[in-house]
Design a protein around this motif. Structure first.
Motif, PDB file in Angstrom:
ATOM      1  N   THR A 106       0.427   7.772  -5.081  1.00  0.00           N
ATOM      2  CA  THR A 106      -0.387   7.489  -3.906  1.00  0.00           C
ATOM      3  C   THR A 106       0.412   6.602  -2.946  1.00  0.00           C
ATOM      4  O   THR A 106       1.248   5.816  -3.372  1.00  0.00           O
ATOM      5  CB  THR A 106      -1.663   6.743  -4.329  1.00  0.00           C
ATOM      6  OG1 THR A 106      -2.265   7.469  -5.384  1.00  0.00           O
ATOM      7  CG2 THR A 106      -2.635   6.631  -3.191  1.00  0.00           C
ATOM      8  N   PRO A 110       1.499   3.627  -1.085  1.00  0.00           N
ATOM      9  CA  PRO A 110       1.220   2.227  -1.400  1.00  0.00           C
ATOM     10  C   PRO A 110       0.975   1.382  -0.157  1.00  0.00           C
ATOM     11  O   PRO A 110       1.374   1.742   0.947  1.00  0.00           O
ATOM     12  CB  PRO A 110       2.500   1.789  -2.101  1.00  0.00           C
ATOM     13  CG  PRO A 110       3.561   2.652  -1.530  1.00  0.00           C
ATOM     14  CD  PRO A 110       2.923   3.932  -1.092  1.00  0.00           C
ATOM     15  N   VAL A 166      -2.150  -0.181  -4.601  1.00  0.00           N
ATOM     16  CA  VAL A 166      -2.878   1.019  -4.175  1.00  0.00           C
ATOM     17  C   VAL A 166      -4.348   0.660  -4.044  1.00  0.00           C
ATOM     18  O   VAL A 166      -4.849  -0.229  -4.733  1.00  0.00           O
ATOM     19  CB  VAL A 166      -2.766   2.190  -5.179  1.00  0.00           C
ATOM     20  CG1 VAL A 166      -1.423   2.823  -5.121  1.00  0.00           C
ATOM     21  CG2 VAL A 166      -3.122   1.751  -6.564  1.00  0.00           C
TER      22      VAL A 166
END
Lengths: 416, 625
Positions: free
Chosen positions: A63, A65, A177
Motif C-alpha cells: 500500500t 505509505p 499505512v
C-alpha cells in the motif's frame, strides 16, 4: 386482549426481559445478514487469536505509505522497553557486568541500552541464573537489536527464471499505512477459538441454535405436559391414577441422567439439533403435567364447567373453551421456563460432550466444552468462554424476568 | 421503605460479586514493587514460603517432604498405584514401572539406557555389548559395581533368570521376546549371552528385537523372584498379580510413601550408581501428586508446585512470553521439544469403503494438517511441509534413512479438497442420491473416527478430520469413548478409523514403526496391541520388513525404507496427523534448575529426567539459590 397486553408491558420486569430477549433475537436474525461467513470456518491457523483487526501484511507492504516523522529510534526505545524490562536489564548488568546501580538510570532507555549492548553476551555463563531467565535475556537482546535497527527494511523479489533476488522496494522506519487503505482485513471482535473460528460469528450462530433447541424442547415439553395434565385433571379416576403414576415415575428418575443415557445411546451422528431438542423435550415435561393437573382439578367443578356438561358439550370442547383459557396464562409462563431450562440442558449436555457434533453446528455448550478442554480459562483467553457465559446468563435471565413479570400480573396473590 | 432496602441490598450484593469475579480474573500483580528485586531473589522468596508451608503441613500430612529436596512431577500417574511388579501386564505404577524403549529407571534398572538424541545405548547395569559375526549371540558384560538395594551384587544369573521368568510365565514381554530370543545364559557372574532364535536356514529371526530387549526390560533379582514364585506356588497368574510390596530393585530410588493423593520415592543413599555417575541424583525425594485432570496439573505446574510436567500445555510459550513464569522447554522456539513420534489415524481396511485405497487416500489428502498442527497441537510439531511424510519420525537420524526425492509423487501435505474429490470421482465413487455423501454400491460412505475421551489435542485433531470428510462428501463422525472402551475397539478391530501412536524413538526403529504400520504378522493377531490395527496386508511390504533386521548395509537399508515409505504413502493404510514429542517435557525452575537444554552440550534427551538416558539429568539438578 389488548388491555392485557398493555398491562403486561406496564410491568417493568417483563419489559426489561422482553427487550433483552428481543435484542438477542434481532442479533441472531440480522447479524448473519451482515456477516455472511460460515461460523464453523476455521479461519485462524492457531488457537485463541486475540480480539482485534487483522490486516494483510503483504498488502500493507504494497500500500502507498504515508511518512510520519514519529519514529526516531531513541523514542522507539522509550516506547517499547517497559519499566519491567529495564529493571531486568539493570539487574543483569549489575550482577554479571559489575556495574553498580548508581551508574545506571532506568528512566534513560538510550543510556541503558548502550550499556547493555556493550556488556551483554548470550554465550556468557551467567552463573546462578536459571535457564528460563537466560532465555528471557536472550529474547530481550533480540528485541533490542530489532528496535535499534535504523536501516530500511528491504523488500526483495525473486526472479522466476534465474532465481536471483533483487530489491523491489525499501521501507523506511517512518513509513505508515492507513488501515483503511488495506483491502484484506478481518475484524475479530471477540477473537478466535481453539479451532481458529471467529468467536462472535460462532456465538451468534450458537445463540440461534440454542434458542431453536430451547423453543422446540419447550414446546414439546409443554405440549406433552399440558395434554396429560388436562386429561388427568379433568377425567380423574383410573386414567388420572395412571397418568399420575407415569408422571411420578419420571419425576423420581433424575431427568438429566435420563438425558445423558438417551443422548449417549443414539450416537453422535444422529444427534442433530432437532434430535437433541426432542430428547430434552421428552425428558422435562413432568412438572408441567403435575401443576396443570392440579389447576384443572380446582377448575373442573366450577359452575360454568358443570353448565357446559349439562348442555351436552363434548369433552374436547369443554377442555378447550371452559378450562384452557383459565390456565392459559399459567401455561405461557410454564412454556417460558421450559424454554429457559431447555437451553440450559443443551449447554450442560454439550459441555460433557453429548451435544450435537462439533463439525456440523455450533452451540453454546460446545463452545464452552472446547474452551474448557483447551484451558482458555487458565490461560486468560477470556473471549473464548466469557461471552458464552454471558449469553447463556442473558437468555435465561431475560426469560425468567419475563416469567416473573407475567406472574405478577396474572397471579392475584402477587398483585399490588 | 423495606422494598427499597431490599433493592439496595440486592444491588450491593451483585456489585460485590462482580468485583470479586473481576479481581479473580486479574493477572497476579508483579511483586517487584521496589523495582530492584531480582528474579532470583523472588524465586528464593517463593521457595522459602513454600518450604515453610510444606513444613507446617508436615505434621498433618503423611508423606510430606521438604520442598527443596523434592522433585515434583505431573502427567504420569493418574491413580492409586496397584503394584510394584514388572511382570504384571496391568501395573499402573507409571513412575516405577514403565518398560518401554526408553525405560524409566528410577526404581528398577535396565542393562542399557537408550538416548534418542544420538540413537546410542549407554551402559547402566550392563557395561559393554557385542554381537558375534552372524548376529546370533549378543554378549553383555555386567557392571561389576552394580548392586541390589539389599547390597548383594547384580549378576549375570539375575539377567538370565529375569528372562526365564518372563518366558515361563508368558508375560506380555515374555511372549513377545521369546519369538526372537532363544535363551539368555550366564557365562560367568559378569557375562551374559543372549542367544537369538534361529530360523530354518540357521539365520537369526530378528537381531533387532534382541537388541531392543536390552534397554527396555528391567533386570530383577533372582533370589527375590524365587521368593515370589515360592509364595505363589509357581502359579503364573498369581505371580503376575503379586503386588511385590517388598520388592528388591537396583535403582537410585525406593518407595517412601503412597496413597490415593500421591506417590513419593526416596533416594537410596547406598545406591551403587555412585560409582557409575560419580555422585547421587540431586533430589532426595521424587513425588508425583495424583491430579484430578490436566487442568489441575497445569495449575499446579504454573504455580511452581510441579517441577517437571509431562502434560500437553496449549500455547506453552505464553507461560514465559506473557506470564513471565520461570518455565521453559527443551527448545525455546516451536516445536519446543524433540518430536519422535507421529499420532496416526489407522483405517480399518476390512470395512466396506475403507478397503478402497482411493477412499483412504482422499480422506488423507483432504485433512488440513497445518490447522491440526497450529490449533490442536498449538504449533508443538513441525509441519508436513517441513518434514515430508514417510514412515520416519522427524529426527535427523531416521530422516537419513529415507530418500525423499523418490517419494515426491506420492506426497500429500493436506487441505487438497479438489484433488481428493477428483481422485474419488475418477474412481467412480460419487454421490448418486444427492444427499451430499458419496456411495459405493449404493451404501453411503460414513465412518466413525475414534480416540479416547479427554485426550484434548487428539479429540480436536479428529474433529478437523471430520470437517475434511464433510468437504469431500464422506461422512466422518467423531466418537470419543472412555479409554477402556477405546482400547477394546482398537485391539479387536471394532473401529472404522482410530487414532494411536506408533512406536517412537527406539534402538529398533524405524523398523519397529514400519512394522506397526504394515506388518502382516500383526494384522493376524486376535487381540492386537502391537500395531497395524486396521489389518492391512501387503506381501511386498512384509517381505521387506522381514529383510530389514538382517541387513546391516546402510545404503540397502535406505533403499528398503524408501520402498516401504512409497508403499505406505501410495496405499495409505494409515496416515499421520502430526508429529509429536514422545513425552512432553516442560520444567518450572522455581526450585530446581539445571534441566537439559538444546545446545547445552550434555547430550541429555528431554525425557522428563526419568526415561532412558534422560535420567542423567537428575544428576545435574541444583537448587535455585
Amino acid at each position: 386482549m389488548k388491555n392485557q397486553i398493555r398491562q403486561i408491558f406496564h410491568s417493568p420486569k417483563f419489559t426489561v426481559g422482553f427487550i433483552i430477549f428481543a435484542a438477542l433475537l434481532v442479533l441472531t436474525v440480522f447479524y448473519p445478514l451482515i456477516v455472511t461467513n460460515d461460523p464453523l470456518e476455521m479461519v485462524g491457523q492457531g488457537n485463541f487469536f486475540k480480539p482485534g483487526t487483522y490486516i494483510s501484511v503483504s498488502e500493507a507492504v504494497n500500500t502507498n505509505p504515508y511518512t510520519l516523522n514519529l519514529n526516531a529510534s531513541s523514542s522507539r526505545l522509550e516506547q517499547n522497553l517497559s519499566m519491567e524490562e529495564r529493571m531486568a536489564m539493570a539487574d543483569w548488568l549489575n550482577q554479571f557486568a559489575g556495574i553498580s546501580s548508581k551508574e545506571m538510570d532506568v528512566t534513560d532507555a538510550g543510556g541503558l541500552v548502550s550499556l547493555w549492548k556493550d556488556h551483554y553476551d548470550s554465550a556468557s555463563e551467567q552463573k546462578g541464573l536459571i535457564a528460563a531467565r537466560k532465555k528471557y535475556f536472550s529474547r530481550l537482546d533480540k528485541k533490542i537489536t530489532g528496535l535499534l535497527e535504523d536501516t530500511d527494511v528491504l523488500l526483495a523479489e525473486k526472479n522466476q527464471e534465474t532465481g536471483e533476488v533483487s530489491v523491489k522496494k525499501t521501507i523506511p522506519s517512518t513509513s505508515y499505512v492507513n488501515v483503511k487503505d488495506v483491502g484484506s482485513r478481518r475484524v475479530f471482535i471477540l477473537g478466535t477459538d481453539n479451532f481458529g473460528r471467529d468467536v462472535l460469528t460462532e456465538l451468534v450462530a450458537a445463540i440461534k441454535t440454542s434458542l431453536k433447541i430451547g423453543f422446540i424442547a419447550g414446546l414439546i415439553a409443554t405440549t406433552i405436559g399440558l395434554s396429560l395434565g388436562l386429561i388427568a385433571g379433568y377425567l380423574g379416576g383410573i386414567i388420572d391414577d395412571f397418568i399420575l403414576f407415569i408422571t411420578n415415575l419420571f419425576t423420581v428418575i433424575p431427568s438429566f441422567i435420563l438425558l445423558i443415557l438417551i443422548s449417549y445411546s443414539i450416537g453422535k451422528n444422529a444427534r442433530g439439533v432437532m434430535m437433541v431438542a426432542i430428547i430434552i423435550g421428552l425428558t422435562s415435561w413432568t412438572w408441567t403435567t403435575r401443576s396443570v393437573r392440579s389447576q384443572v382439578i380446582s377448575l373442573r367443578n366450577r359452575d360454568h364447567v358443570n353448565l357446559s356438561k349439562l348442555s351436552g358439550h363434548s369433552l374436547f370442547r369443554i377442555i378447550l373453551t371452559d378450562i384452557l383459557p383459565y390456565i392459559a396464562s399459567y401455561v405461557v409462563m410454564a412454556l417460558i421456563l421450559q424454554i429457559s431450562s431447555g437451553i440450559l440442558a443443551e449447554a450442560q449436555l454439550s459441555m460433557i460432550g453429548l451435544g450435537p457434533a462439533t463439525t456440523t453446528v455450533s452451540t453454546l455448550g460446545l463452545m464452552m466444552n472446547w474452551a474448557m478442554s483447551y484451558s482458555a480459562h487458565l490461560n486468560g483467553d477470556w473471549w473464548a468462554y466469557f461471552p458464552v457465559i454471558i449469553s447463556i446468563a442473558l437468555i435465561s435471565f431475560s426469560l425468567n424476568l419475563m416469567n416473573t413479570g407475567l406472574d405478577q400480573i396474572f397471579n392475584p396473590q402477587l398483585r399490588e | 421503605m423495606r422494598k427499597r432496602l431490599n433493592k439496595w441490598t440486592a444491588l450491593v450484593t451483585v456489585g460485590a460479586m462482580t468485583m470479586t469475579l473481576l479481581s479473580g480474573c486479574q493477572k497476579a500483580a508483579s511483586t517487584d514493587g521496589t523495582g530492584q528485586t531480582s528474579k532470583a531473589e523472588e524465586t528464593t522468596q517463593t521457595t522459602a514460603q513454600t518450604t515453610t508451608a510444606e513444613e507446617k503441613k508436615d505434621t498433618a500430612d503423611a508423606g510430606s517432604t521438604p520442598r527443596n529436596e523434592t522433585l515434583y512431577f505431573n502427567g504420569q500417574q493418574w491413580g492409586t498405584i496397584n503394584d510394584w511388579n514388572p511382570l504384571s501386564s496391568n501395573s499402573n505404577n507409571a513412575m516405577a514401572i514403565t518398560q518401554q524403549d526408553n525405560a524409566r529407571t528410577i526404581v528398577y534398572e535396565t542393562l542399557f539406557m537408550y538416548n534418542m538424541l544420538d540413537g546410542k545405548l549407554y551402559g547402566l547395569l550392563g557395561k559393554d555389548y557385542s554381537w558375534n559375526d552372524g548376529q546370533t549371540e549378543l554378549t553383555i558384560t555386567i557392571n561389576p559395581d552394580a548392586k541390589w538395594s539389599d547390597q548383594t551384587p547384580v549378576t549375570a544369573q539375575d539377567v538370565a533368570y529375569t528372562f526365564d521368568c518372563h518366558k515361563k510365565y508368558a508375560t506380555a514381554q515374555g511372549s513377545d521376546y521369546s519369538n526372537y530370543i532363544d535363551t539368555v545364559e550366564a557365562k560367568d557372574d559378569h557375562t551374559v549371552i543372549f542367544k537369538a532364535k534361529l530360523d530354518d536356514k540357521g539365520l537369526p529371526v530378528n537381531p533387532l528385537k534382541v537388541v531392543e530387549y536390552v534397554p527396555k526390560i528391567y533386570v530383577m533379582q533372582k533370589a527375590y523372584l524365587q521368593k515370589v514364585e515360592q509364595r505363589n506356588g509357581n502359579d503364573a497368574d498369581k505371580i503376575k498379580q503379586d503386588r511385590m510390596d517388598d520388592f528388591v530393585a537396583s535403582g537410585p530410588y525406593k518407595s517412601y510413601y503412597n496413597d490415593d493423593q500421591k506417590v513419593v520415592f526416596v533416594r537410596d543413599d547406598n545406591y551403587w550408581g555412585k560409582a557409575l555417575w560419580g555422585k547421587l541424583p540431586a533430589p532426595k525425594y521424587i513425588t508425583h501428586v495424583i491430579y484430578e485432570n490436566n487442568a489441575a496439573g497445569d495449575t499446579a505446574f504454573k504455580s511452581g508446585e510441579v517441577d517437571v510436567s509431562q502434560q500437553f500445555i496449549t500455547n506453552v510459550q505464553k507461560l514465559w512470553e506473557e506470564d513471565g513464569l520461570p518455565i521453559s522447554t527443551y527448545i525455546d522456539e516451536a516445536p519446543y521439544g524433540v518430536c519422535a513420534t507421529m499420532p496416526t489415524a489407522f483405517f480399518n481396511v476390512e470395512k466396506p469403503g475403507l478397503d478402497r485405497k482411493e477412499v483412504r487416500k482422499a480422506i488423507a489428502m483432504a485433512v488440513d494438517y497445518d490447522q491440526i498442527i497450529a490449533s490442536a497441537m498449538s504449533n508443538q510439531s513441525p509441519s508436513f511441509k517441513d518434514v515430508p511424510r514417510s514412515i520416519m519420525n522427524p529426527t535427523s537420524g531416521e530422516q537419513a534413512l529415507v530418500n525423499q526425492d523418490a517419494l515426491k509423487d506420492y506426497q500429500f501435505t493436506g487441505n487438497d479438497v479438489e484433488g481428493a474429490k477428483a481422485l474419488l470421482d475418477k474412481a467412480g465413487i460419487v454421490d448418486k442420491d444427492g444427499d451430499g455423501i458419496r456411495e459405493i454400491d449404493g451404501k453411503n460412505l460414513t465412518f466413525k473416527a475414534e480416540c479416547p475421551d479427554g485426550w484434548t489435542d487428539w479429540n480436536a485433531s479428529l474433529e478437523i478430520v471430520a470437517a475434511a470428510g464433510s468437504k469431500i462428501g464422506i461422512g466422518i463422525e467423531t466418537y470419543f469413548p472412555d479409554a477402556n472402551t477405546f482400547y477394546d475397539d482398537m485391539t479387536t478391530r471394532k473401529f472404522d478409523i482410530c487414532m494411536w501412536n506408533p512406536p517412537a524413538a527406539s534402538v529398533a526403529n524405524p523398523w519397529g514403526r514400519a512394522m506397526a504400520f504394515m506388518s502382516t504378522d500383526y494384522a493376524g493377531l486376535k487381540v492386537n496391541w502391537t500395531g497395524n490395527y486396521g489389518g492391512y496386508i501387503n506381501e511386498d511390504a512384509n517381505n521387506l520388513l522381514k529383510k530389514i533386521p538382517l541387513e546391516t548395509n546402510k545404503d540397502t537399508l535406505k533403499e528398503y525404507y524408501t520402498e516401504l515409505s512409497r508403499i505406505y504413502l501410495d496405499e495409505v493404510p494409515s496416515f499421520s496427523l502430526m508429529y509429536r514429542p514422545m513425552l512432553f517435557h516442560a520444567v518450572n525452575e522455581s526450585v530446581w534448575t539445571g534441566f537439559p537444554q538444546l545446545d547445552d552440550g550434555d547430550n541429555i534427551p528431554p525425557t522428563d529426567c526419568t526415561d532412558g538416558y534422560g535420567i542423567a539429568a537428575l544428576y545435574n539438578l541444583v537448587n535455585v539459590k
